[in-house]
Scaffold this motif. Sequence first.
Motif, short mmCIF file in Angstrom:
data_model
loop_
_atom_site.label_atom_id
_atom_site.label_comp_id
_atom_site.label_asym_id
_atom_site.label_seq_id
_atom_site.Cartn_x
_atom_site.Cartn_y
_atom_site.Cartn_z
N ARG A 109 -16.07 9.95 -3.74
CA ARG A 109 -16.14 10.05 -5.19
C ARG A 109 -16.42 11.51 -5.52
O ARG A 109 -17.34 12.10 -4.99
N LEU A 110 -15.59 12.06 -6.38
CA LEU A 110 -15.72 13.45 -6.80
C LEU A 110 -16.33 13.45 -8.20
O LEU A 110 -15.64 13.12 -9.17
N PRO A 111 -17.61 13.79 -8.31
CA PRO A 111 -18.28 13.69 -9.61
C PRO A 111 -17.68 14.64 -10.65
O PRO A 111 -17.47 15.82 -10.38
N GLU A 112 -17.37 14.08 -11.81
CA GLU A 112 -16.90 14.84 -12.97
C GLU A 112 -15.75 15.78 -12.62
O GLU A 112 -15.65 16.89 -13.14
N ALA A 113 -14.84 15.34 -11.77
CA ALA A 113 -13.75 16.19 -11.28
C ALA A 113 -12.55 16.22 -12.22
O ALA A 113 -11.66 17.05 -12.05
N VAL A 147 -14.97 12.87 -16.10
CA VAL A 147 -15.08 11.59 -15.39
C VAL A 147 -14.87 11.84 -13.90
O VAL A 147 -14.29 12.85 -13.49
N ASP A 148 -15.32 10.89 -13.10
CA ASP A 148 -15.19 10.99 -11.66
C ASP A 148 -13.75 10.74 -11.22
O ASP A 148 -12.97 10.09 -11.93
N ALA A 149 -13.43 11.25 -10.05
CA ALA A 149 -12.16 10.93 -9.38
C ALA A 149 -12.51 10.29 -8.04
O ALA A 149 -13.53 10.63 -7.43
N LEU A 150 -11.70 9.34 -7.65
CA LEU A 150 -11.93 8.61 -6.40
C LEU A 150 -10.95 9.06 -5.33
O LEU A 150 -9.80 9.36 -5.62
N VAL A 151 -11.42 9.07 -4.10
CA VAL A 151 -10.55 9.22 -2.93
C VAL A 151 -10.43 7.82 -2.35
O VAL A 151 -11.44 7.17 -2.06
N MET A 152 -9.20 7.32 -2.22
CA MET A 152 -8.97 5.95 -1.76
C MET A 152 -8.05 5.98 -0.55
O MET A 152 -7.15 6.81 -0.47
N HIS A 153 -8.27 5.04 0.38
CA HIS A 153 -7.56 5.05 1.66
C HIS A 153 -7.30 3.64 2.13
O HIS A 153 -8.09 2.72 1.89
N ARG A 154 -6.18 3.46 2.81
CA ARG A 154 -5.89 2.20 3.52
C ARG A 154 -5.01 2.48 4.71
O ARG A 154 -4.21 3.41 4.71
N ARG A 155 -5.19 1.69 5.73
CA ARG A 155 -4.30 1.75 6.90
C ARG A 155 -2.99 1.04 6.56
O ARG A 155 -2.96 0.11 5.78
N LEU A 156 -1.93 1.52 7.17
CA LEU A 156 -0.63 0.89 6.96
C LEU A 156 -0.33 -0.03 8.13
O LEU A 156 0.48 -0.85 8.12
#
Length: 166
Positions: free
Chosen positions: A144-148, A157-166
Motif C-alpha cells: 500500500r502506497l500511502p497518499e500516492a 488517496v492510497d494506491a495498492l500493489v496487487m499480485h497473483r500467480r498465473l
Amino acid sequence: MTETGSITIRPAKSSDRDAIPAILHPIVRAGDTYALPSTWSGEAILAYWMAPAHRVLVAEMDGHALGTCYIRPNQLGGGGHVANAGYATHRDAAGRGIARALAERSFAVAREAGFTAMQFNFVVASNTRAVVLWRSLDFAEVGRLPEAFRHPSLGLVDALVMHRRL
C-alpha cells in the motif's frame, strides 16, 4: 479469439485505432483511476496503450469495442517473468462482465507468453470496482502506497500493489 457469452475477446487490430481512444479518453480525462495526465489527447493515449511492448486485446459485444487491455512485462531482465496489465471498459458498458472477461483472457495470454505472475503496481484504492474485481480474481494486496494518488475530488488517496500467480 475467445468468446465469453456474448463478449468476444481478440487481439487489437489497426482498425481499432478509433475505438480504443474512445474507450480510454473519458477515463483518462476524469483523472480518478489512472495515473496518466488527464490532459492527454486521444493520440497520446493511443500511443501509450499501443506501445510496441504491449500485447493489446479488445472486448467486443455485438460488433462494438467496449473494452481493452494491454499486457507487458512488469520489469525488464530478472523481473521480466512477471506481467503487468492495464484494463479499461467503456463507461456505458460497466457492469456487463467485460473487465472480468478481459482479465481472464489476459491471464491466459500472459501464461502463453511465458509470464508466471501478474502484478499491478498502482491500483487507486478508491477505485472500489477494480479492487473488488481483482480480489475476486485472486489478486492479493502486497503493498500500500500511502497518499500516492491525487484524486480530483477525494484528494490524496492510497494506491495498492496487487499480485497473483498465473
